[in-house]
Design an enzyme around this catalytic site. Structure first.
Site, PDB file in Angstrom:
ATOM      1  N   HIS A  78       0.827  -1.210   0.000  1.00 45.26           N
ATOM      2  CA  HIS A  78       0.000   0.000   0.000  1.00 45.26           C
ATOM      3  C   HIS A  78       0.860   1.258   0.000  1.00 45.26           C
ATOM      4  O   HIS A  78       0.494   2.270  -0.604  1.00 45.26           O
ATOM      5  CB  HIS A  78      -0.954  -0.003   1.200  1.00 45.26           C
ATOM      6  CG  HIS A  78      -2.117  -0.942   1.018  1.00 45.26           C
ATOM      7  ND1 HIS A  78      -3.335  -0.747   1.626  1.00 45.26           N
ATOM      8  CD2 HIS A  78      -2.248  -2.068   0.291  1.00 45.26           C
ATOM      9  CE1 HIS A  78      -4.164  -1.729   1.279  1.00 45.26           C
ATOM     10  NE2 HIS A  78      -3.522  -2.550   0.480  1.00 45.26           N
ATOM     11  N   VAL A  95       0.972   3.904  -3.590  1.00 45.97           N
ATOM     12  CA  VAL A  95       0.453   5.256  -3.422  1.00 45.97           C
ATOM     13  C   VAL A  95       1.635   6.226  -3.444  1.00 45.97           C
ATOM     14  O   VAL A  95       2.296   6.450  -2.438  1.00 45.97           O
ATOM     15  CB  VAL A  95      -0.365   5.371  -2.112  1.00 45.97           C
ATOM     16  CG1 VAL A  95      -0.833   6.797  -1.884  1.00 45.97           C
ATOM     17  CG2 VAL A  95      -1.564   4.431  -2.162  1.00 45.97           C
ATOM     18  N   GLY A 109       4.657   5.874  -4.530  1.00 45.58           N
ATOM     19  CA  GLY A 109       6.006   5.365  -4.320  1.00 45.58           C
ATOM     20  C   GLY A 109       6.283   4.945  -2.890  1.00 45.58           C
ATOM     21  O   GLY A 109       5.543   5.280  -1.969  1.00 45.58           O
ATOM     22  N   ASP A 113       7.602   5.498   0.093  1.00 43.60           N
ATOM     23  CA  ASP A 113       8.145   6.643   0.834  1.00 43.60           C
ATOM     24  C   ASP A 113       7.571   6.752   2.249  1.00 43.60           C
ATOM     25  O   ASP A 113       7.659   7.813   2.873  1.00 43.60           O
ATOM     26  CB  ASP A 113       7.874   7.938   0.057  1.00 43.60           C
ATOM     27  CG  ASP A 113       6.379   8.183  -0.130  1.00 43.60           C
ATOM     28  OD1 ASP A 113       5.567   7.365   0.348  1.00 43.60           O
ATOM     29  OD2 ASP A 113       6.014   9.199  -0.749  1.00 43.60           O
ATOM     30  N   HIS A 155      -1.382 -13.610  -1.692  1.00 44.00           N
ATOM     31  CA  HIS A 155      -2.637 -13.977  -1.015  1.00 44.00           C
ATOM     32  C   HIS A 155      -2.645 -15.458  -0.636  1.00 44.00           C
ATOM     33  O   HIS A 155      -3.692 -16.040  -0.432  1.00 44.00           O
ATOM     34  CB  HIS A 155      -3.842 -13.614  -1.893  1.00 44.00           C
ATOM     35  CG  HIS A 155      -4.064 -12.129  -2.039  1.00 44.00           C
ATOM     36  ND1 HIS A 155      -4.753 -11.565  -3.082  1.00 44.00           N
ATOM     37  CD2 HIS A 155      -3.670 -11.091  -1.253  1.00 44.00           C
ATOM     38  CE1 HIS A 155      -4.782 -10.233  -2.932  1.00 44.00           C
ATOM     39  NE2 HIS A 155      -4.124  -9.931  -1.834  1.00 44.00           N
ATOM     40  N   THR A 156      -1.506 -16.045  -0.544  1.00 43.52           N
ATOM     41  CA  THR A 156      -1.351 -17.396  -0.007  1.00 43.52           C
ATOM     42  C   THR A 156      -1.307 -17.379   1.517  1.00 43.52           C
ATOM     43  O   THR A 156      -1.301 -18.425   2.153  1.00 43.52           O
ATOM     44  CB  THR A 156      -0.064 -18.059  -0.545  1.00 43.52           C
ATOM     45  OG1 THR A 156      -0.020 -19.408  -0.105  1.00 43.52           O
ATOM     46  CG2 THR A 156       1.199 -17.352  -0.043  1.00 43.52           C
ATOM     47  N   ASP A 207      -6.217 -18.174   2.059  1.00 41.19           N
ATOM     48  CA  ASP A 207      -5.898 -19.547   1.668  1.00 41.19           C
ATOM     49  C   ASP A 207      -6.429 -20.426   2.793  1.00 41.19           C
ATOM     50  O   ASP A 207      -5.872 -20.453   3.888  1.00 41.19           O
ATOM     51  CB  ASP A 207      -4.379 -19.696   1.485  1.00 41.19           C
ATOM     52  CG  ASP A 207      -3.946 -21.133   1.242  1.00 41.19           C
ATOM     53  OD1 ASP A 207      -4.807 -22.044   1.259  1.00 41.19           O
ATOM     54  OD2 ASP A 207      -2.736 -21.354   1.038  1.00 41.19           O
ATOM     55  N   THR A 257      -3.615 -23.403   4.274  1.00 42.56           N
ATOM     56  CA  THR A 257      -2.330 -23.031   4.899  1.00 42.56           C
ATOM     57  C   THR A 257      -2.231 -21.509   5.022  1.00 42.56           C
ATOM     58  O   THR A 257      -1.393 -20.879   4.370  1.00 42.56           O
ATOM     59  CB  THR A 257      -1.122 -23.586   4.099  1.00 42.56           C
ATOM     60  OG1 THR A 257      -1.197 -23.104   2.745  1.00 42.56           O
ATOM     61  CG2 THR A 257      -1.096 -25.105   4.084  1.00 42.56           C
ATOM     62  N   ASP A 264       3.472 -20.271   0.586  1.00 39.86           N
ATOM     63  CA  ASP A 264       3.747 -21.393  -0.315  1.00 39.86           C
ATOM     64  C   ASP A 264       2.989 -21.156  -1.627  1.00 39.86           C
ATOM     65  O   ASP A 264       2.470 -20.066  -1.841  1.00 39.86           O
ATOM     66  CB  ASP A 264       3.328 -22.720   0.354  1.00 39.86           C
ATOM     67  CG  ASP A 264       1.867 -22.699   0.802  1.00 39.86           C
ATOM     68  OD1 ASP A 264       1.085 -21.856   0.295  1.00 39.86           O
ATOM     69  OD2 ASP A 264       1.489 -23.527   1.652  1.00 39.86           O
TER      70      ASP A 264
HETATM   71  C1  HEM Z   1      -3.861  -7.806  -7.557  1.00 42.96           C
HETATM   72  C2  HEM Z   1      -4.174  -6.800  -6.820  1.00 42.96           C
HETATM   73  C3  HEM Z   1      -4.612  -6.913  -5.393  1.00 42.96           C
HETATM   74  C4  HEM Z   1      -5.867  -6.813  -4.922  1.00 42.96           C
HETATM   75  C5  HEM Z   1      -7.136  -6.568  -5.715  1.00 42.96           C
HETATM   76  C6  HEM Z   1      -5.807  -7.002  -3.492  1.00 42.96           C
HETATM   77  C7  HEM Z   1      -6.906  -6.943  -2.655  1.00 42.96           C
HETATM   78  C8  HEM Z   1      -6.895  -7.339  -1.341  1.00 42.96           C
HETATM   79  C9  HEM Z   1      -8.043  -7.361  -0.486  1.00 42.96           C
HETATM   80  C10 HEM Z   1      -9.445  -6.898  -0.881  1.00 42.96           C
HETATM   81  C11 HEM Z   1      -7.667  -7.875   0.697  1.00 42.96           C
HETATM   82  C12 HEM Z   1      -8.537  -8.100   1.929  1.00 42.96           C
HETATM   83  C13 HEM Z   1      -8.496  -6.866   2.783  1.00 42.96           C
HETATM   84  C14 HEM Z   1      -9.526  -6.914   3.869  1.00 42.96           C
HETATM   85  O1  HEM Z   1     -10.655  -7.269   3.606  1.00 42.96           O
HETATM   86  O2  HEM Z   1      -9.194  -6.599   5.001  1.00 42.96           O
HETATM   87  C15 HEM Z   1      -6.253  -8.171   0.614  1.00 42.96           C
HETATM   88  C16 HEM Z   1      -5.492  -8.717   1.616  1.00 42.96           C
HETATM   89  C17 HEM Z   1      -4.136  -8.854   1.549  1.00 42.96           C
HETATM   90  N1  HEM Z   1      -3.320  -8.399   0.527  1.00 42.96           N
HETATM   91 FE1  HEM Z   1      -3.922  -7.888  -1.303  1.00 42.96          FE
HETATM   92  N2  HEM Z   1      -4.516  -7.229  -3.129  1.00 42.96           N
HETATM   93  C18 HEM Z   1      -3.743  -7.168  -4.247  1.00 42.96           C
HETATM   94  C19 HEM Z   1      -2.366  -7.274  -4.310  1.00 42.96           C
HETATM   95  C20 HEM Z   1      -1.567  -7.441  -3.202  1.00 42.96           C
HETATM   96  C21 HEM Z   1      -0.126  -7.312  -3.201  1.00 42.96           C
HETATM   97  C22 HEM Z   1       0.720  -6.942  -4.412  1.00 42.96           C
HETATM   98  C23 HEM Z   1       0.278  -7.559  -1.923  1.00 42.96           C
HETATM   99  C24 HEM Z   1       1.663  -7.562  -1.358  1.00 42.96           C
HETATM  100  C25 HEM Z   1       2.771  -7.673  -2.043  1.00 42.96           C
HETATM  101  C26 HEM Z   1      -0.911  -7.886  -1.153  1.00 42.96           C
HETATM  102  C27 HEM Z   1      -0.907  -8.316   0.156  1.00 42.96           C
HETATM  103  C28 HEM Z   1      -2.038  -8.678   0.867  1.00 42.96           C
HETATM  104  C29 HEM Z   1      -2.005  -9.401   2.121  1.00 42.96           C
HETATM  105  C30 HEM Z   1      -0.772  -9.968   2.788  1.00 42.96           C
HETATM  106  C31 HEM Z   1      -3.321  -9.498   2.565  1.00 42.96           C
HETATM  107  C32 HEM Z   1      -3.797 -10.124   3.872  1.00 42.96           C
HETATM  108  C33 HEM Z   1      -3.710  -9.052   4.937  1.00 42.96           C
HETATM  109  C34 HEM Z   1      -3.907  -9.548   6.353  1.00 42.96           C
HETATM  110  O3  HEM Z   1      -3.960 -10.735   6.619  1.00 42.96           O
HETATM  111  O4  HEM Z   1      -3.981  -8.659   7.225  1.00 42.96           O
HETATM  112  N3  HEM Z   1      -1.999  -7.772  -1.950  1.00 42.96           N
HETATM  113  N4  HEM Z   1      -5.807  -7.818  -0.641  1.00 42.96           N
END
Ligand code: HEM
Ligand SMILES: *[C@@H]1O[C@H](CO)[C@@H](O)[C@H](O)[C@H]1NC(C)=O
Ligand SMILES: *[C@@H]1O[C@H](CO)[C@@H](O)[C@H](O)[C@H]1NC(C)=O
Ligand SMILES: *[C@@H]1O[C@H](CO)[C@@H](O)[C@H](O)[C@H]1NC(C)=O
Ligand SMILES: *[C@@H]1O[C@H](CO)[C@@H](O)[C@H](O)[C@H]1NC(C)=O
Ligand SMILES: *[C@@H]1O[C@H](CO)[C@@H](O)[C@H](O)[C@H]1NC(C)=O
Length: 322
Positions: free
Chosen positions: A66, A70, A72, A74, A188-189, A240, A243, A248
């Protein structure tokens, strides 16, 4: 005639310098003299943090994402206040800020005024992945911190309801190709999402009054019981299912079985004719190829528009401009 090759060489050198300029200042050894133990110090804070919050690792890598998307990498995301990225977007449900503060406190003790909050985010993201069983990569360092938030760019964070075409063009605008996109989505694994991020798929997909037809039937049943209609929209569900703590390649196997939780996840595999399908299959069958593409893409993400040299500052408190 003899001067022609010389001019060509100079010209090529100039081009190479211009191309390299965008991230030439970041370097893996940036703190090797000024804070040689930075990585160990962060690791030690992270291990303590995990004892208090088993979900801390996914939270921390998401902060780096995030921040970087947004305006860069920073650390603008970390700023407290009424007109900031943090407070203007409660639905993004980012968390883990307190651990970033703990890391900053430990680093200010060991090497005062040296390590930026933006670099803390990049290192914490990498260590969160490797401590969860994922790959290690060398993090380029030397970012500095913004002196203002960039709330106006918060729309760069996707919601999970976009079409694949929209996601691809967003990622392309940052220089990411389909391999980068699919590899990064593989994050999202691990971690969790709120029911609100996907309940439309369970009950009223695209205003049809029905579930998303692509959803695996047994998975749909399980998700409906975890996120009942009229239930708490902020309940957190494992992205996921099997796991959720491990970094993974199970995410890609889930997509093949139509068990992707977010619409944008499943679209990578289920959009007819998409070039992302073959990439999902490749990463599902080879965790090492996933890990290597993921590492490359994370370095690329960490290189988005950093502040270097005399730009920005080294914040003393990640929540406040000096
Ligand atoms: C393809 C574009 C992406 C979309 C549409 C997306 C969307 C989302 C959404 C909607 C959630 C759930 C948030 C919530 O309901 O609280 C989420 C969780 C998460 N996203 Fe993404 N995301 C994307 C790419 C990424 C990238 C590039 C990363 C990191 C390099 C990332 C890391 C995470 C992580 C680790 C979670 C779980 C957070 C937690 O357990 O607190 N996401 N994402
Ligand atoms: C480096 O940090 C680790 C973890 O905090 C600590 O155990 C170790 O003593 C430190 N080493 C040096 C040389 O400061
Ligand atoms: C920053 O915000 C957090 C959460 O809103 C709050 O707990 C904390 O006290 C604030 N810190 C400062 C220095 O304003
Ligand atoms: C949603 O519905 C609209 C209008 O019926 C349709 O054009 C669009 O393709 C649908 N989107 C999805 C993802 O099914
Ligand atoms: C934020 O989420 C709540 C449900 O959790 C929803 O009612 C509201 O419309 C959402 N706001 C935005 C701006 O998405
Ligand atoms: C649905 O998930 C199950 C695993 O629970 C799997 O065996 C099945 O093949 C999946 N169905 C489809 C259509 O992918």
């Amino acid at each position: 005639m003899a001067s022609f090759p010389k001019i060509t060489a100079l010209f090529l050198l100039a081009i190479a310098m211009m191309l390299g300029a965008s991230n030439a200042q970041l370097s893996a050894t940036f703190y090797s003299k000024t804070c040689p133990n930075v990585s160990n110090i962060i690791t030690s804070v992270l291990k303590t943090a995990q004892g208090n919050d088993i979900w801390i690792f996914p939270k921390l890598i998401r902060l780096h994402f995030h921040d970087c998307f947004v305006n860069g990498c920073d650390a603008s995301l970390l700023l407290n206040g009424t007109n900031t990225e943090k407070t203007e977007t409660p639905n993004l449900s980012t968390d883990g800020y307190g651990v970033i503060d703990d890391i900053k406190t430990a680093l200010e003790k060991a090497c005062p005024r040296v390590v930026s909050c933006a670099d803390i985010l990049a290192l914490a993201a990498q260590l969160s992945v490797s401590l969860s069983g994922g790959p290690k990569w060398t993090v380029p360092l030397g970012r500095r911190d913004s002196t203002a938030p960039h709330k106006e760019k918060i729309g760069n964070i996707p919601s999970g309801h976009e079409s694949l075409a929209t996601i691809k063009s967003l990622f392309k605008s940052f220089g990411f190709d389909s391999t980068d996109l699919v590899a990064l989505s593989g994050v999202h694994t691990f971690g969790r999402a709120q029911c609100a991020a996907f309940t439309d798929r369970l009950y009223n997909f695209n205003n049809t009054g029905k579930p998303d037809p692509i959803l695996n039937a047994t998975y749909l049943t399980s998700l409906k019981s975890q996120c009942p209609q009229g239930g708490n929209p902020t309940s957190l569900i494992n992205i996921d299912e099997q796991t959720p703590f491990t970094f993974d390649n199970k995410y890609f196997l889930n997509l093949q079985q139509r068990r992707g939780l977010l619409q944008t996840d499943q679209e990578l595999f289920s959009t007819p004719g998409a070039d992302t399908i073959a990439l999902v299959n490749k990463f599902a069958s080879s965790q090492s190829q996933f890990f290597s593409s993921f590492s490359k893409a994370m370095i690329k993400m960490g290189n988005l528009n950093p502040l270097t040299g005399t730009n920005g500052e080294i914040r003393l408190d990640c929540k406040k401009i000096n």
